[in-house]
Design an enzyme around this catalytic site. Structure first.
Site, PDB file in Angstrom:
ATOM      1  N   CYS A  46       0.786  -1.238   0.000  1.00  9.25           N
ATOM      2  CA  CYS A  46       0.000   0.000   0.000  1.00  9.25           C
ATOM      3  C   CYS A  46       0.816   1.286   0.000  1.00  9.25           C
ATOM      4  O   CYS A  46       0.396   2.296  -0.566  1.00  9.25           O
ATOM      5  CB  CYS A  46      -0.939   0.031   1.215  1.00  9.25           C
ATOM      6  SG  CYS A  46      -1.817  -1.515   1.536  1.00  9.25           S
ATOM      7  N   CYS A  49       1.635   3.714  -3.166  1.00 10.87           N
ATOM      8  CA  CYS A  49       0.637   4.619  -3.741  1.00 10.87           C
ATOM      9  C   CYS A  49       0.078   5.604  -2.716  1.00 10.87           C
ATOM     10  O   CYS A  49      -0.256   6.737  -3.059  1.00 10.87           O
ATOM     11  CB  CYS A  49      -0.521   3.828  -4.346  1.00 10.87           C
ATOM     12  SG  CYS A  49      -0.096   2.965  -5.877  1.00 10.87           S
ATOM     13  N   HIS A  50      -0.055   5.165  -1.464  1.00 14.85           N
ATOM     14  CA  HIS A  50      -0.732   5.988  -0.461  1.00 14.85           C
ATOM     15  C   HIS A  50       0.224   6.737   0.463  1.00 14.85           C
ATOM     16  O   HIS A  50      -0.206   7.644   1.180  1.00 14.85           O
ATOM     17  CB  HIS A  50      -1.674   5.124   0.383  1.00 14.85           C
ATOM     18  CG  HIS A  50      -2.763   4.470  -0.415  1.00 14.85           C
ATOM     19  ND1 HIS A  50      -3.864   5.167  -0.854  1.00 14.85           N
ATOM     20  CD2 HIS A  50      -2.906   3.201  -0.877  1.00 14.85           C
ATOM     21  CE1 HIS A  50      -4.664   4.340  -1.539  1.00 14.85           C
ATOM     22  NE2 HIS A  50      -4.092   3.155  -1.575  1.00 14.85           N
ATOM     23  N   MET A 100      -6.881   0.950  -8.370  1.00 15.80           N
ATOM     24  CA  MET A 100      -6.475   0.036  -7.300  1.00 15.80           C
ATOM     25  C   MET A 100      -6.986  -1.365  -7.615  1.00 15.80           C
ATOM     26  O   MET A 100      -8.168  -1.559  -7.914  1.00 15.80           O
ATOM     27  CB  MET A 100      -7.051   0.508  -5.965  1.00 15.80           C
ATOM     28  CG  MET A 100      -6.771  -0.452  -4.817  1.00 15.80           C
ATOM     29  SD  MET A 100      -7.345   0.222  -3.253  1.00 15.80           S
ATOM     30  CE  MET A 100      -7.461  -1.283  -2.278  1.00 15.80           C
ATOM     31  N   HIS A 336       5.775  11.047 -10.785  1.00 13.86           N
ATOM     32  CA  HIS A 336       5.972   9.600 -10.631  1.00 13.86           C
ATOM     33  C   HIS A 336       7.048   9.098 -11.590  1.00 13.86           C
ATOM     34  O   HIS A 336       8.226   9.265 -11.342  1.00 13.86           O
ATOM     35  CB  HIS A 336       4.644   8.876 -10.833  1.00 13.86           C
ATOM     36  CG  HIS A 336       4.666   7.456 -10.403  1.00 13.86           C
ATOM     37  ND1 HIS A 336       4.974   7.075  -9.119  1.00 13.86           N
ATOM     38  CD2 HIS A 336       4.422   6.304 -11.078  1.00 13.86           C
ATOM     39  CE1 HIS A 336       4.920   5.748  -9.018  1.00 13.86           C
ATOM     40  NE2 HIS A 336       4.594   5.257 -10.193  1.00 13.86           N
ATOM     41  N   HIS A 378       0.456   6.909 -16.392  1.00 12.17           N
ATOM     42  CA  HIS A 378       1.504   6.052 -15.825  1.00 12.17           C
ATOM     43  C   HIS A 378       2.316   5.481 -16.986  1.00 12.17           C
ATOM     44  O   HIS A 378       2.032   4.388 -17.478  1.00 12.17           O
ATOM     45  CB  HIS A 378       0.898   4.920 -14.988  1.00 12.17           C
ATOM     46  CG  HIS A 378       1.915   4.160 -14.193  1.00 12.17           C
ATOM     47  ND1 HIS A 378       2.817   3.297 -14.779  1.00 12.17           N
ATOM     48  CD2 HIS A 378       2.185   4.137 -12.868  1.00 12.17           C
ATOM     49  CE1 HIS A 378       3.589   2.769 -13.840  1.00 12.17           C
ATOM     50  NE2 HIS A 378       3.229   3.259 -12.672  1.00 12.17           N
TER      51      HIS A 378
END
Length: 559
Positions: A46, A49-50, A100, A336, A378
């Protein structure tokens, strides 16, 4: 890392957990054993991304309480406590349309329940990691003067594939000519990227646990010659590549602590750490500005360092690391991954939660453009080719939308002057079968553009790739069911087809088929010209393969 350092880190973590345990107002009760399970799963699945502090980036904010103001001053409040355990269990199990994945085929029902309760707790803050910690972790296994003076094997190193075996914490080196596994080496957990030395001799890997590994391919069998730990969580490394500085330094960026580190390129000896904490492009202070992608410029002795949460792109001049000079370029938040255009002058990076692509001109040291795209671009490294109508373009896929975006890029060739009117504009959007793309790829010798969809919730999409004919992009793409072509039995877990990668010659495409942790995975190889299955590489050692990096293509930024 020394016992003393480990003890100090353990005590710091225990103190952090104890402090966190005292501030869990309203959170569901958890045993210490459950907290440890939740912490481990959150880190592995997790945090990328978070965020470690759960403030969100590519993924949503997962703090127990949060509030934000819109441009009109209206306040919206939310948080995991507001969602509650039952709702969170469903989100974790089934995934979301925003990219997700579903975790019901990765985590047990008990683990999903633990995670639903864990993320309602106040986030634990890991300890800092300074230069002394880094130096204590450094291991020079083979000094430079004791390494081979020439290549001791007859392997075609240019066509080796470095393949991440995510859940095994290993790297498989596979011979692209023979399709045989050459060597499997221990690395950090879930290697995020493999980079090549300027010479093509060394492979540098960085795991999500912050461990950097230096592998020498000149031995009869590849050998790890040095390791160092950057911190608790990391994503990217690259060497110095400008003429006169080839492999003199290695830079590594961390998600935690938010900083980048400079090391000796041949030994990994730690030299310098620079924090990236600071203000966002909106002028707000952020405590966790993570370092995402890093690339080495060929225009100047500089690295392009992309800081995720702040939206700041740093051009770090490594010609004098004692008196480090940095140019900071404002772009957009949540930077990113990205790649070079065809000229290698412009670096294009996804500001993914802002739904933009930022382009940096490394020659002038300024932002060239901010291009609006579909939801959550992405690109991986993206893909470069010459469009039949719009000239040179760079492509990105999207986690949050069913499209591949083609952006016109500048060219200094006289023949391309007629395309200048399109530069830094979206010139075409190719339809895909749904959201959830992670990587697009092509090759200068190919007429095809390949796109995966591993984050899509539908089996038929997650297990397939789409192939576009670049001679006629109005044609519908060819859909290849990679899982079916592998010949492996269907299991409960989705067998996610991901990361197309060309061989050196540009006539084969290698795709990872990423099965469940207990399922057999594979590398599936297609003939790029005919799109016919050519070879399936499968072995008990091939565990959850993800990124694959062909030595020649990675060394020369061929995509």
């Amino acid at each position: 890392m020394t016992t003393r350092t480990l003890t100090r880190l353990a005590l710091a973590l225990m103190a952090t957990f104890a402090a966190g345990a005292q501030a869990q107002t309203g959170a569901p009760e958890m045993t210490q054993a459950e907290i440890e399970v939740g912490k481990k799963i959150y880190f592995e699945r997790c945090a990328g991304c978070h965020g470690v502090l759960r403030k969100g980036a590519t993924g949503k904010n997962l703090e127990p309480h949060w509030s934000k103001k819109d441009k009109d001053g209206n306040v919206t409040e939310g948080g995991t406590l507001k969602l509650g355990t039952n709702r969170l269990e469903k989100i974790i199990a089934l995934g979301t349309e925003g990219g997700m994945v579903n975790y019901d085929d990765i985590l047990t029902k008990e683990e999903i329940n633990v995670m639903a309760r864990y993320i309602q707790r106040t986030p634990d803050v890991p300890p800092e990691f300074g230069l002394k910690d880094m130096q204590a972790s450094w291991k020079l296994l083979v000094p430079v003067d004791q390494r081979p003076k020439k290549q001791m094997n007859k392997v075609n190193l240019k066509n080796i594939f470095a393949i991440t075996l995510r859940d095994a914490g290993k790297l498989a080196l596979v011979d692209g000519d023979t399709k045989q596994i050459w060597k499997i080496l221990d690395t950090g957990y879930a290697v995020h990227i493999s980079r090549l030395s300027a010479s093509g001799r060394y492979i540098y890997t960085v795991g999500r646990d912050g461990l950097v590994t230096l592998i020498d391919m000149w031995y009869e069998e590849p050998k790890t010659v040095a390791t160092v730990k950057l911190g608790a969580d990391a994503r990217s490394v690259d060497t110095s590549k400008f003429k006169g500085f080839e492999d003199k330094y290695l830079i590594g960026g961390t998600y935690w602590p938010p900083q980048y580190s400079i090391m000796d390129g041949e030994t990994l000896e730690p030299k310098k750490i620079v924090s990236t904490r600071g203000n966002t492009v909106d002028g707000e202070y952020h405590p966790e500005p993570r370092v995402a992608s890093i690339v080495a410029s060929m225009t100047k002795p500089e690295w392009v360092v992309n800081v995720k949460e702040t939206g700041q792109i740093m051009l770090v001049d490594y010609s004098d690391i004692k008196n480090l000079k940095t140019t900071t370029i404002e772009s957009a938040k949540f930077l990113h991954d990205g790649g070079w255009d065809q000229s290698k002058r412009y670096f294009l990076v996804a500001a993914n939660a802002s739904h933009k692509i930022a382009a940096v001109d490394t020659k002038t040291g300024k932002l060239a453009a901010l291009v609006d795209t579909k939801k959550i671009p992405h690109p991986g490294r993206g893909a470069n080719f010459v469009h039949p109508t719009y000239g040179p373009v760079w492509a990105t896929g999207h986690l949050g939308d069913a499209a591949i975006t083609l952006i016109s890029t500048p060219s200094e060739k006289k023949a391309d002057a007629k395309f200048k009117q399109y530069n830094w504009k979206v010139v075409q959007e190719l339809k895909t079968g749904g959201a959830g793309n992670l990587f697009v790829k092509t090759h200068p010798k190919s007429t095809h553009l390949w796109a995966d969809m591993p984050m899509n919730p539908e089996r038929e999409n997650a297990e397939s790739v789409y192939v576009y004919d670049m001679k006629d992009l109005n044609k519908a793409p060819v859909k290849l069911n990679v899982a079916q072509d592998s010949g492996l039995p269907q299991t409960k877990a989705l067998r996610r087809a991901t990361h197309p990668e060309y061989n050196m010659a540009g006539d084969e495409v290698w795709i990872s088929l990423w099965g469940g942790k207990t399922d057999q995975s594979a590398i599936v190889i297609y003939d790029d010209k005919t799109l016919k299955l050519k070879k399936v590489i499968t072995d008990p050692a091939i565990v959850t393969p993800t990124g694959k990096f062909n030595v020649y293509n990675t060394q020369h930024d061929v995509y």
